[in-house]
Design a protein around this motif. Structure first.
Motif, PDB file in Angstrom:
ATOM      1  N   ALA A   1      92.823 104.598   2.807  1.00  0.00           N
ATOM      2  CA  ALA A   1      93.675 103.548   3.244  1.00  0.00           C
ATOM      3  C   ALA A   1      93.360 102.341   2.154  1.00  0.00           C
ATOM      4  CB  ALA A   1      92.981 103.070   4.551  1.00  0.00           C
ATOM      5  N   GLY A   2      92.665 102.691   0.766  1.00  0.00           N
ATOM      6  CA  GLY A   2      92.632 101.776   0.060  1.00  0.00           C
ATOM      7  C   GLY A   2      91.363 101.013  -0.004  1.00  0.00           C
ATOM      8  N   LEU A   3      90.343 101.404   0.843  1.00  0.00           N
ATOM      9  CA  LEU A   3      89.209 100.588   0.986  1.00  0.00           C
ATOM     10  C   LEU A   3      87.750 101.325   0.741  1.00  0.00           C
ATOM     11  CD1 LEU A   3      90.386  99.789   4.809  1.00  0.00           C
ATOM     12  CD2 LEU A   3      90.500  98.107   2.987  1.00  0.00           C
ATOM     13  N   PRO A   4      86.765 100.163   0.399  1.00  0.00           N
ATOM     14  CA  PRO A   4      85.636 101.084   0.112  1.00  0.00           C
ATOM     15  C   PRO A   4      85.329 102.128   1.304  1.00  0.00           C
ATOM     16  CG  PRO A   4      85.434  98.636  -0.092  1.00  0.00           C
ATOM     17  CD  PRO A   4      86.931  99.000   0.696  1.00  0.00           C
ATOM     18  N   ALA A   5      84.369 103.194   0.524  1.00  0.00           N
ATOM     19  CA  ALA A   5      83.725 104.126   1.655  1.00  0.00           C
ATOM     20  C   ALA A   5      83.301 103.796   2.808  1.00  0.00           C
ATOM     21  CB  ALA A   5      83.203 105.118   0.807  1.00  0.00           C
ATOM     22  N   ILE A   6      82.434 102.699   2.744  1.00  0.00           N
ATOM     23  CA  ILE A   6      81.448 102.384   3.614  1.00  0.00           C
ATOM     24  C   ILE A   6      82.209 101.621   4.838  1.00  0.00           C
ATOM     25  CG2 ILE A   6      81.194  99.925   2.605  1.00  0.00           C
ATOM     26  CD1 ILE A   6      78.524 101.839   4.350  1.00  0.00           C
ATOM     27  N   THR A   7      83.276 101.271   4.746  1.00  0.00           N
ATOM     28  CA  THR A   7      84.257 100.680   5.879  1.00  0.00           C
ATOM     29  C   THR A   7      84.475 101.693   6.780  1.00  0.00           C
ATOM     30  OG1 THR A   7      86.249 100.953   4.786  1.00  0.00           O
ATOM     31  CG2 THR A   7      84.903  98.998   4.379  1.00  0.00           C
ATOM     32  N   GLY A   8      84.479 103.037   6.344  1.00  0.00           N
ATOM     33  CA  GLY A   8      84.861 103.872   7.088  1.00  0.00           C
ATOM     34  C   GLY A   8      83.735 104.177   8.097  1.00  0.00           C
ATOM     35  N   LEU A   9      82.589 104.258   7.745  1.00  0.00           N
ATOM     36  CA  LEU A   9      81.275 104.456   8.361  1.00  0.00           C
ATOM     37  C   LEU A   9      81.283 103.216   9.641  1.00  0.00           C
ATOM     38  CD1 LEU A   9      78.970 105.841   5.991  1.00  0.00           C
ATOM     39  CD2 LEU A   9      80.452 106.772   7.653  1.00  0.00           C
ATOM     40  N   TYR A  10      81.535 102.053   9.208  1.00  0.00           N
ATOM     41  CA  TYR A  10      81.585 100.793  10.097  1.00  0.00           C
ATOM     42  C   TYR A  10      82.623 100.928  11.045  1.00  0.00           C
ATOM     43  CZ  TYR A  10      79.110  98.264   6.085  1.00  0.00           C
ATOM     44  OH  TYR A  10      78.175  97.828   5.225  1.00  0.00           O
TER      45      TYR A  10
ATOM     46  N   LEU B   1      78.943 116.187  15.872  1.00  0.00           N
ATOM     47  CA  LEU B   1      80.199 115.618  15.544  1.00  0.00           C
ATOM     48  C   LEU B   1      79.900 114.632  14.528  1.00  0.00           C
ATOM     49  CD1 LEU B   1      82.870 114.636  16.531  1.00  0.00           C
ATOM     50  CD2 LEU B   1      81.793 112.980  17.984  1.00  0.00           C
ATOM     51  N   THR B   2      78.522 114.161  14.228  1.00  0.00           N
ATOM     52  CA  THR B   2      78.310 113.071  13.223  1.00  0.00           C
ATOM     53  C   THR B   2      78.476 113.774  11.891  1.00  0.00           C
ATOM     54  OG1 THR B   2      76.533 112.097  14.693  1.00  0.00           O
ATOM     55  CG2 THR B   2      76.137 111.665  12.421  1.00  0.00           C
ATOM     56  N   THR B   3      78.027 115.134  11.963  1.00  0.00           N
ATOM     57  CA  THR B   3      78.406 115.784  10.485  1.00  0.00           C
ATOM     58  C   THR B   3      79.721 115.655  10.103  1.00  0.00           C
ATOM     59  OG1 THR B   3      78.630 117.943  11.413  1.00  0.00           O
ATOM     60  CG2 THR B   3      76.347 117.256  11.231  1.00  0.00           C
ATOM     61  N   LEU B   4      80.741 115.477  11.037  1.00  0.00           N
ATOM     62  CA  LEU B   4      82.224 115.547  10.614  1.00  0.00           C
ATOM     63  C   LEU B   4      82.549 113.930  10.441  1.00  0.00           C
ATOM     64  CD1 LEU B   4      84.522 117.152  10.213  1.00  0.00           C
ATOM     65  CD2 LEU B   4      85.224 116.966  12.644  1.00  0.00           C
ATOM     66  N   LEU B   5      81.973 113.072  11.164  1.00  0.00           N
ATOM     67  CA  LEU B   5      82.365 111.744  11.327  1.00  0.00           C
ATOM     68  C   LEU B   5      82.135 111.065  10.005  1.00  0.00           C
ATOM     69  CD1 LEU B   5      81.002 110.442  14.943  1.00  0.00           C
ATOM     70  CD2 LEU B   5      83.394 110.820  14.113  1.00  0.00           C
ATOM     71  N   VAL B   6      80.937 111.366   9.487  1.00  0.00           N
ATOM     72  CA  VAL B   6      80.381 110.684   8.284  1.00  0.00           C
ATOM     73  C   VAL B   6      81.208 111.042   6.939  1.00  0.00           C
ATOM     74  CG1 VAL B   6      78.708 110.430   6.481  1.00  0.00           C
ATOM     75  CG2 VAL B   6      78.160 110.411   8.936  1.00  0.00           C
ATOM     76  N   PRO B   7      81.761 112.309   6.519  1.00  0.00           N
ATOM     77  CA  PRO B   7      82.533 112.575   5.366  1.00  0.00           C
ATOM     78  C   PRO B   7      83.829 112.117   5.651  1.00  0.00           C
ATOM     79  CG  PRO B   7      81.948 114.503   6.315  1.00  0.00           C
ATOM     80  CD  PRO B   7      80.837 113.538   7.119  1.00  0.00           C
ATOM     81  N   GLN B   8      84.334 112.460   6.882  1.00  0.00           N
ATOM     82  CA  GLN B   8      85.612 112.138   7.238  1.00  0.00           C
ATOM     83  C   GLN B   8      85.872 110.481   7.109  1.00  0.00           C
ATOM     84  OE1 GLN B   8      87.253 114.042  10.532  1.00  0.00           O
ATOM     85  NE2 GLN B   8      87.966 115.843   9.500  1.00  0.00           N
ATOM     86  N   GLY B   9      85.036 109.950   7.765  1.00  0.00           N
ATOM     87  CA  GLY B   9      85.243 108.385   7.779  1.00  0.00           C
ATOM     88  C   GLY B   9      85.144 107.770   6.286  1.00  0.00           C
ATOM     89  N   MET B  10      84.437 108.207   5.416  1.00  0.00           N
ATOM     90  CA  MET B  10      84.307 107.821   3.852  1.00  0.00           C
ATOM     91  C   MET B  10      85.705 108.245   3.568  1.00  0.00           C
ATOM     92  SD  MET B  10      80.358 108.823   3.240  1.00  0.00           S
ATOM     93  CE  MET B  10      80.459 108.356   1.419  1.00  0.00           C
ATOM     94  N   ALA B  11      86.165 109.360   3.523  1.00  0.00           N
ATOM     95  CA  ALA B  11      87.252 109.792   3.115  1.00  0.00           C
ATOM     96  C   ALA B  11      88.348 109.136   3.437  1.00  0.00           C
ATOM     97  CB  ALA B  11      87.658 111.204   3.151  1.00  0.00           C
ATOM     98  N   TYR B  12      88.752 108.820   4.831  1.00  0.00           N
ATOM     99  CA  TYR B  12      89.957 108.251   5.286  1.00  0.00           C
ATOM    100  C   TYR B  12      89.771 106.697   4.851  1.00  0.00           C
ATOM    101  CZ  TYR B  12      90.439 112.446   7.876  1.00  0.00           C
ATOM    102  OH  TYR B  12      90.607 113.847   8.224  1.00  0.00           O
ATOM    103  N   ALA B  13      88.781 106.186   4.708  1.00  0.00           N
ATOM    104  CA  ALA B  13      88.678 104.649   4.138  1.00  0.00           C
ATOM    105  C   ALA B  13      89.193 104.810   2.778  1.00  0.00           C
ATOM    106  CB  ALA B  13      87.377 104.251   4.382  1.00  0.00           C
ATOM    107  N   GLU B  14      89.109 105.634   1.832  1.00  0.00           N
ATOM    108  CA  GLU B  14      89.314 105.309   0.822  1.00  0.00           C
ATOM    109  C   GLU B  14      91.014 105.795   0.479  1.00  0.00           C
ATOM    110  OE1 GLU B  14      86.987 107.751  -2.231  1.00  0.00           O
ATOM    111  OE2 GLU B  14      85.532 105.969  -2.004  1.00  0.00           O
TER     112      GLU B  14
END
Length: 586
Positions: free
Chosen positions: A49-58, A34-47
């Motif tokens: 939303a107009g936010l820095p990619a790191i916030t998707g991981l937080y 699951l982590t292999t999907l969470l990281v790239p998707q989290g970063m992509a969906y953060a951007e």
């Protein structure tokens, strides 16, 4: 306090009492996958939303941990969502205007998450799960189609290696075309982005068990390192901040709360609808019971947790849940493992995605947007029901032309108006007897249906209330304008679920008008609660109390006994109909 069967223990903790040792290895393996999907998707969906990619991981970490404690589902996975990204951007970007302050954007998104959490927790505590039903399926299909197109168009400049400042679908299309015409496209970016989209779609189609997003991300990073794509104009993610943010309450201006509240309401509604839908689908497959109110409370807790650690609003994810399920997940330990691995990456390997191209993240978002669109569902609506197809198209245009947040308001408004329209103009018809079929049937479906002389049997398929009472009265009056005029107007009232005071007044006037012409208004199969309301309204002053019958058959038999009316000769009827024709003895 005495134990009350575990009702006061968070659902996630209750599962500890039934956790099986043999689940452990499967949950850990599923968490790694699951982590292999969470990281790239989290970063992509953060951007997105107009936010820095790191916030998707937080956000991913906190919502997974919170749902593991408060969530009733064993395998449902929460996280940043492609359908919420544009709504978050539409809420916060106008508030930061042109200053581009990423810190203020994060604070606004975190406060938005706290507000969404408060709304969904309140909905769960007050048992307001029905709110998720405010969007009908046709309008949701149209909304998601519009959202998919909005996301796709919005990501095209990033895919081609340049930026635009346009706002709105039409303006974004113009800005993208203008950028291409001005030669702003970066060839290397286009190659990486388009290749990423093709690779994801091919793997998802032909090798569904292969983690397509992870494969594409790894190959994109490898290509960046091998060909030094950064020097060829390809934007890269860069090194992420090391560590994890502290617990903090986001600071926003008082003037921001109005727009944030409006956005939070729309996001909460979509999140709840998505959560209930996904929870129901996966519960049916795993044999679990759906606890809608607990799901809403858990979604609220996840949003609050994310908002306190520089996160943004989240929802459930059908795709990530499906990945966890296929990987063998048995409990929320899968999400805990995923959250732990993301934290370890942030602490020990913050530069892991340094060379990840931004067009690759655009490819992740675009392929996710394609999964939001339901073209087959739209086509089915066209073939099955044109009115609901038009509702879907209107919702689509609402998102495409007005924007994401106005679009959700349009979708909800259309759903409510559709409900009101059906109650306002319910189906109504005249009934008759059909040779060979017991009971009474719609003369539109059975033109050969027989009717007793002087008797009109009318069925009104809906509640009788202020909006349709006058139309009901006028329709009955039209039925009586025939030669010879009817003696009885018999209402097959079983579908009539309610009568309000306005409708009661109309019924009283209708009965008096019929009586003046020598006719009677008669009821059959009226539900007891509705009958009690009619008595409370004192309608029996004008409507004869004897004119309420438990069944249509009893009412028809009484009419025949009173008037001597007969059906066609028995020689022309079946034995069953002949038996039915005989009036009851006594």
């Amino acid at each position: 306090m005495a134990d009350t069967g575990g009702r006061h223990v968070p659902p996630g903790l209750r599962t500890l009492s039934v956790y099986r040792r043999e689940w452990l290895v499967k949950d850990v393996v599923a968490g790694v996958v699951l982590t292999t999907l969470l990281v790239p998707q989290g970063m992509a969906y953060a951007e997105l939303a107009g936010l820095p990619a790191i916030t998707g991981l937080y956000t991913s970490v906190l919502c997974l941990l919170a749902y593991a404690v408060f969530g009733p589902s064993r395998i449902l996975v929460l996280g940043p969502d492609s359908s919420l990204g544009p709504m978050i951007a539409a809420t916060i970007l106008p508030l930061i205007a042109s200053d581009g302050d990423s810190g203020r954007a994060v604070a606004l998104a975190s406060m938005l998450s706290l507000m969404v959490g408060a709304i969904t927790i309140l909905a769960g505590v007050c048992r307001l799960g029905f709110i998720a039903d405010l969007i009908s399926k046709p309008t949701m299909i149209g909304y998601m189609n519009g959202l998919a197109l909005t996301i796709l168009i919005g990501q095209l400049p990033k895919l081609f290696g340049f930026k635009t400042d346009a706002d709105g679908l039409v303006a974004e299309v113009r800005a993208f075309v203008r950028g291409l015409a001005d030669g702003k496209a970066v060839g290397a970016s286009v190659t990486v982005g388009v290749a990423g989209i093709v690779l994801i779609l091919v793997l998802q189609r032909w090798l569904p068990k292969v983690p397509a997003v992870l494969v594409m991300v790894v190959l994109a990073i490898a290509a960046t390192s091998a060909f030094d794509l950064g020097r060829h104009g390809v934007s890269l993610v860069g090194e992420l901040p090391r560590g994890f943010p502290p617990l903090s309450l986001p600071h926003v201006h008082w003037g921001d709360f109005g727009p944030l509240c409006a956005g939070a309401l729309g996001i909460a509604l979509v999140s709840l609808a998505d959560t209930i839908s996904n929870a129901s689908a996966f519960a049916a497959r795993t044999g679990q019971e759906v606890r809608g109110n607990e799901e809403m409370t858990a979604i609220g807790a996840a949003n609050v947790a994310a908002g306190l650690f520089q996160g943004f609003p989240v929802s459930t994810s059908g795709s990530r849940t499906a990945v966890a399920e296929r990987a063998g997940a048995r409990s929320q330990l899968t999400g805990i493992v995923g959250a732990g691995l993301i934290v370890l990456m942030l602490v020990l390997l913050p530069g892991l995605f340094r060379n990840l191209p931004q067009p690759a993240l655009a490819a992740v978002v675009i392929t996710a947007s394609l999964s939001l669109a339901d073209i087959a569902g739209t086509r089915r609506l066209w073939h099955q029901r044109k009115a609901e197809f038009l509702l879907s198209i209107t919702a689509f245009l609402g998102v495409a032309l007005l924007g994401v947040l106005p679009g959700i308001a349009v979708a909800v408004g259309l759903s409510i108006l559709n409900v009101f329209r059906r109650a306002w103009w319910p189906y109504n018809t005249v009934l008759g007897r059909v040779p060979g079929l017991p009971g009474y049937h719609d003369v539109r479906s059975y033109p050969e249906a027989e009717q007793l002389p002087g008797l009109v049997i009318h069925r009104f398929d809906g509640p009788l209330f202020f909006a349709n009472a006058k139309a009901f009265r006028n329709h009955i009056m039209r039925l009586t304008r025939c030669e010879p005029p009817p003696v009885w107007v018999l209402l097959a009232a079983e579908p009539m679920t309610d009568v309000d005071t306005t409708a009661a007044d109309e019924l009283e006037e209708l009965d008096e008008a019929l009586n003046e012409r020598g006719m009677s208004l008669v009821f059959a199969e009226l539900k007891d609660p509705v009958r009690h309301k009619i008595e409370r309204y004192e309608l029996t002053r004008t409507i004869d109390p004897a004119h309420f019958y438990p069944t249509l058959e009893a009412a028809v038999a009484a009419y025949r006994a009173q008037t001597g009316a007969r059906w066609p000769p028995a020689a022309e009827r079946s034995p069953a109909e002949t038996a039915l024709e005989k009036p009851p003895s006594g």
